[in-house]
Design a protein around this motif. Structure first.
Motif, PDB file in Angstrom:
ATOM      1  N   LYS A   7       9.384   5.240  63.092  1.00 54.71           N
ATOM      2  CA  LYS A   7      10.526   6.160  62.441  1.00 54.71           C
ATOM      3  C   LYS A   7      11.298   5.004  61.430  1.00 54.71           C
ATOM      4  CE  LYS A   7      11.183   9.877  65.198  1.00 54.71           C
ATOM      5  NZ  LYS A   7      12.498  10.789  65.809  1.00 54.71           N
ATOM      6  N   THR A  28      18.011  15.445  57.032  1.00 50.16           N
ATOM      7  CA  THR A  28      18.730  15.369  58.083  1.00 50.16           C
ATOM      8  C   THR A  28      17.628  14.986  59.419  1.00 50.16           C
ATOM      9  OG1 THR A  28      20.282  17.088  57.432  1.00 50.16           O
ATOM     10  CG2 THR A  28      19.817  16.895  60.037  1.00 50.16           C
ATOM     11  N   GLY A  29      18.030  14.229  60.239  1.00 51.29           N
ATOM     12  CA  GLY A  29      17.360  13.806  61.521  1.00 51.29           C
ATOM     13  C   GLY A  29      17.347  12.485  61.594  1.00 51.29           C
ATOM     14  N   SER A  30      16.553  12.143  62.679  1.00 50.59           N
ATOM     15  CA  SER A  30      16.628  10.507  63.029  1.00 50.59           C
ATOM     16  C   SER A  30      15.811   9.747  62.312  1.00 50.59           C
ATOM     17  CB  SER A  30      16.313  10.374  64.515  1.00 50.59           C
ATOM     18  OG  SER A  30      15.050  10.888  64.753  1.00 50.59           O
ATOM     19  N   THR A  31      14.867  10.111  61.609  1.00 53.03           N
ATOM     20  CA  THR A  31      13.907   9.433  60.735  1.00 53.03           C
ATOM     21  C   THR A  31      14.687   8.995  59.404  1.00 53.03           C
ATOM     22  OG1 THR A  31      12.110  10.479  61.738  1.00 53.03           O
ATOM     23  CG2 THR A  31      11.746   9.116  59.972  1.00 53.03           C
ATOM     24  N   ASP A  83      13.030  13.440  53.661  1.00 51.05           N
ATOM     25  CA  ASP A  83      13.443  14.205  54.792  1.00 51.05           C
ATOM     26  C   ASP A  83      12.255  13.953  55.874  1.00 51.05           C
ATOM     27  OD1 ASP A  83      14.609  17.811  54.781  1.00 51.05           O
ATOM     28  OD2 ASP A  83      14.324  16.204  56.398  1.00 51.05           O
ATOM     29  N   GLY A  84      12.614  14.546  57.122  1.00 50.28           N
ATOM     30  CA  GLY A  84      11.615  14.519  58.257  1.00 50.28           C
ATOM     31  C   GLY A  84      11.102  15.725  58.438  1.00 50.28           C
ATOM     32  N   ALA A  85      10.442  15.809  59.391  1.00 54.21           N
ATOM     33  CA  ALA A  85       9.844  17.356  59.829  1.00 54.21           C
ATOM     34  C   ALA A  85       9.372  16.947  61.166  1.00 54.21           C
ATOM     35  CB  ALA A  85       8.226  17.366  58.941  1.00 54.21           C
ATOM     36  N   ASP A  86       9.221  18.224  61.776  1.00 52.51           N
ATOM     37  CA  ASP A  86       8.878  18.564  63.094  1.00 52.51           C
ATOM     38  C   ASP A  86       7.171  18.363  63.039  1.00 52.51           C
ATOM     39  OD1 ASP A  86      11.447  18.932  63.815  1.00 52.51           O
ATOM     40  OD2 ASP A  86      11.139  21.059  63.714  1.00 52.51           O
ATOM     41  N   LYS A  96       9.734  22.487  59.958  1.00 44.11           N
ATOM     42  CA  LYS A  96      11.084  21.779  60.027  1.00 44.11           C
ATOM     43  C   LYS A  96      12.216  22.684  60.605  1.00 44.11           C
ATOM     44  CE  LYS A  96      12.578  19.538  56.446  1.00 44.11           C
ATOM     45  NZ  LYS A  96      13.161  18.486  57.330  1.00 44.11           N
ATOM     46  N   GLY A  97      13.327  22.083  61.181  1.00 48.60           N
ATOM     47  CA  GLY A  97      14.365  22.889  61.677  1.00 48.60           C
ATOM     48  C   GLY A  97      14.662  22.290  62.979  1.00 48.60           C
ATOM     49  N   ARG A  98      14.261  21.418  63.565  1.00 44.60           N
ATOM     50  CA  ARG A  98      14.609  21.122  65.196  1.00 44.60           C
ATOM     51  C   ARG A  98      16.213  20.654  65.078  1.00 44.60           C
ATOM     52  NH1 ARG A  98      16.665  17.132  66.803  1.00 44.60           N
ATOM     53  NH2 ARG A  98      15.897  15.878  64.823  1.00 44.60           N
ATOM     54  N   GLY A  99      16.594  20.343  63.694  1.00 46.46           N
ATOM     55  CA  GLY A  99      18.235  19.905  63.756  1.00 46.46           C
ATOM     56  C   GLY A  99      18.883  21.236  63.080  1.00 46.46           C
ATOM     57  N   ALA A 100      18.356  22.148  62.877  1.00 42.17           N
ATOM     58  CA  ALA A 100      18.952  23.519  62.404  1.00 42.17           C
ATOM     59  C   ALA A 100      19.387  23.116  61.042  1.00 42.17           C
ATOM     60  CB  ALA A 100      20.089  23.804  63.336  1.00 42.17           C
ATOM     61  N   GLU A 105      17.974  21.875  53.657  1.00 47.49           N
ATOM     62  CA  GLU A 105      16.700  20.992  53.595  1.00 47.49           C
ATOM     63  C   GLU A 105      15.707  21.508  52.557  1.00 47.49           C
ATOM     64  OE1 GLU A 105      15.581  20.572  57.460  1.00 47.49           O
ATOM     65  OE2 GLU A 105      16.620  18.483  57.674  1.00 47.49           O
ATOM     66  N   LYS A 123       4.148  13.639  64.564  1.00 50.70           N
ATOM     67  CA  LYS A 123       4.514  14.623  63.732  1.00 50.70           C
ATOM     68  C   LYS A 123       3.098  15.368  63.272  1.00 50.70           C
ATOM     69  CE  LYS A 123       8.961  13.975  64.769  1.00 50.70           C
ATOM     70  NZ  LYS A 123       9.779  14.042  63.806  1.00 50.70           N
TER      71      LYS A 123
END
Ligand code: DER
Length: 227
Positions: A7, A28-31, A83-86, A96-100, A105, A123
């Motif tokens: 990441k 949004t997210g850790s990555t 941005d990240g992705a699921d 996307k949207g694990r982080g709501a 986004e 992913k």
């Protein structure tokens, strides 16, 4: 962990695609957090950018590391969004949207000239089959849940962990995580879900593929994938 290294590799690589003077969408997210870490270092070396955050979490993190912020209404055209992705499929359709945070986004992705998705290899998938996060008006979640069941969905209202009751998004709405098994036609499902009265934003991103670059990081470095 190897995943965290991946990441970080991807986030740093994406941040190095940013040029001086750009308006940068901050996902949004850790990555994405790693991309922001690298952008902050580059700002300390003289880079000048304006960040457009996609969540309270990202805005707080950006302020914490000295990335100047503005709003989408100040900058309705974004040079590059990171941005990240699921999940990412071979055609660059995303879940996307694990982080709501998928509502802001999706608005930032729409406003961006180019979208850089940063991910670790976990992913990537041949077919999208993860749950689809759906932001829904709290005044309409019951009829939306009922309807989702009639089209083969398995909807679950997202409950808080450090909060009793349902998760409430940055926009004051609720989130339904809806399983559809393997999604045969992501674009059709995106359009269908987005048309349901009461749905604010679904986590299928299927209309940005042509302007998307995917950066996949692992412990050996990263690959930059274009369509
Ligand atoms: O919620 C989101 O859309 C995030 O981008 C998420 O899908 C990716 O988060 P991660 O980088 O922490 O895996």
């Amino acid at each position: 962990s190897a995943q965290a290294v991946g990441k970080r590799e991807a986030g740093y690589r994406a941040a190095d695609m940013v040029a001086d003077g750009m308006v940068v969408g901050l996902g949004t997210g850790s990555t994405v957090f790693f991309a922001m870490e690298r952008l902050a270092a580059r700002i300390r070396e003289g880079l000048v950018i304006t960040g457009i955050p996609t969540s309270f979490q990202t805005a707080i993190r950006a302020r914490g590391c000295g990335i100047p912020l503005a709003t989408l209404n100040d900058y309705p055209v974004i040079d590059l969004a990171i941005d990240g992705a699921d999940q990412v499929d071979p055609g660059f359709a995303l879940i996307k949207g694990r982080g709501a945070a998928q509502t802001q986004e999706k608005c930032v992705a729409f406003a961006a000239k180019s979208l850089v998705i940063v991910a670790d290899p976990s992913k990537l998938t041949r077919k999208l089959d993860a749950v689809v996060p759906i932001e829904v008006l709290s005044s309409a979640y019951v009829p939306v849940i009922r309807y989702l069941k009639t089209i083969g969905g398995v909807p679950v209202l997202r409950e808080g962990i450090k909060k009793d009751g349902p998760v409430i998004t940055d926009n004051g709405n609720m989130v339904i995580d809806c399983g559809f098994g393997t999604i045969g036609d992501p674009t059709a499902l995106d359009i269908h879900l987005s048309s349901i009265p009461g749905v604010v934003t679904c986590g299928l991103f299927t209309t940005f593929a042509d302007k998307t670059t995917v950066v996949v990081g692992d412990s050996n470095g990263c690959q930059v994938l274009s369509r």
